[in-house]
Write an enzyme that holds these catalytic residues in place. Structure first.
Site, PDB file in Angstrom:
ATOM      1  N   HIS A 136       0.826  -1.205   0.000  1.00 28.91           N
ATOM      2  CA  HIS A 136       0.000   0.000   0.000  1.00 28.91           C
ATOM      3  C   HIS A 136       0.858   1.250   0.000  1.00 28.91           C
ATOM      4  CE1 HIS A 136       0.610   1.664   4.112  1.00 28.91           C
ATOM      5  NE2 HIS A 136       0.978   0.424   4.399  1.00 28.91           N
ATOM      6  N   CYS A 137       0.213   2.367  -0.374  1.00 32.16           N
ATOM      7  CA  CYS A 137       0.795   3.688  -0.153  1.00 32.16           C
ATOM      8  C   CYS A 137      -0.253   4.496   0.601  1.00 32.16           C
ATOM      9  CB  CYS A 137       1.238   4.334  -1.461  1.00 32.16           C
ATOM     10  SG  CYS A 137      -0.036   4.467  -2.733  1.00 32.16           S
ATOM     11  N   ALA A 138      -0.444   5.763   0.290  1.00 34.84           N
ATOM     12  CA  ALA A 138      -1.457   6.546   0.992  1.00 34.84           C
ATOM     13  C   ALA A 138      -2.830   6.391   0.345  1.00 34.84           C
ATOM     14  CB  ALA A 138      -1.057   8.018   1.028  1.00 34.84           C
TER      15      ALA A 138
END
Length: 242
Positions: A136-138
């Protein structure tokens, strides 16, 4: 250029609607150009997985063993789940586009600025012993989208279907931004950006995949940057149904 998917993806087949997050889906369920199917339940992609703070049963339900975080250190310092306390291995490989912000960068910048972080993230996600893994990222759109494209290309999923998967993030943009702007750091980044500007565009992913083609394809690029060919083979072995 025209966009045609050979396998329209129906939200609900691969997309997980979970309280607390807005862009969670299984990397599996897609078909390769050779007609094989990518296994489900082994690799997930997500925006910041705050659904795991809301639902204490989610780790067991998803069977998570490893989380790969693609965010910068400042983002992880702002919010990060205590993965170790939940029995999940945590690895952070921050993808960066240099001077370009994560919101406006051309996706090739992630591969040219610090390719070693891309390679590190790919290798961790591919590692069978790390499964089930979530990366994931943001927002789960740009950095996560680049990593997903590389992994799907290695598995043999066609260009239009990789783009179709990427475009599934469109529905999450507005609620993700609404969550992020509650934090000062992201509010500054997004101050001059509209929801429309943040929507995934097919041409952005096509450009990345065409750039990879000019470098021999995703597999050739990864091998050139240090990924052992055997790891790619092992990943296909566990991820593709016979």
């Amino acid at each position: 250029m025209p966009f045609e998917s050979t396998q329209p993806v129906v939200p609900g087949d691969r997309v997980h609607l979970v309280p607390g997050s807005h862009n969670v889906r299984d990397l599996g369920g897609l078909r390769t150009r050779s007609g094989r199917t990518v296994r489900t339940g082994r690799v997930y992609r997500s925006d910041y997985p705050s659904f795991l703070e809301v639902d204490a049963t989610a780790i067991a339900r998803f069977g998570l063993a490893t989380v790969v975080d693609l965010r910068r250190g400042t983002e992880a310092a702002e919010e990060c789940i205590d993965w170790g306390g939940r029995g999940v291995a945590y690895r952070r490989w921050p993808l960066t586009a240099g001077r370009e912000s994560s919101w406006h960068a051309r996706y090739t910048s992630y591969l040219t600025r610090r390719p070693e972080t891309v390679v590190g993230a790919v290798r961790e996600v591919m590692r069978p012993a790390a499964h089930t893994v979530l990366f994931h990222c943001a927002a789960g759109k740009d950095r996560t989208g680049v990593l997903a494209a590389l992994l799907l290309a290695v598995l043999g999923v066609g260009e239009d279907d990789i783009v179709a998967d990427y475009l599934l993030s469109a529905a999450s943009v507005e609620p993700v931004i609404a969550r992020l702007v509650e934090m000062e750091m992201y509010a500054g980044m997004l101050a001059d950006s509209s929801v429309d500007e943040q929507l995934p565009r097919a041409e952005h992913m096509h450009l990345l995949l065409r750039w990879l083609e000019r470098h021999g394809g995703a597999e050739a690029w990864l091998v050139e940057h240090g990924v052992p060919a055997g790891e790619l083979t092992d990943f296909r072995d566990v991820m593709l149904e016979r």
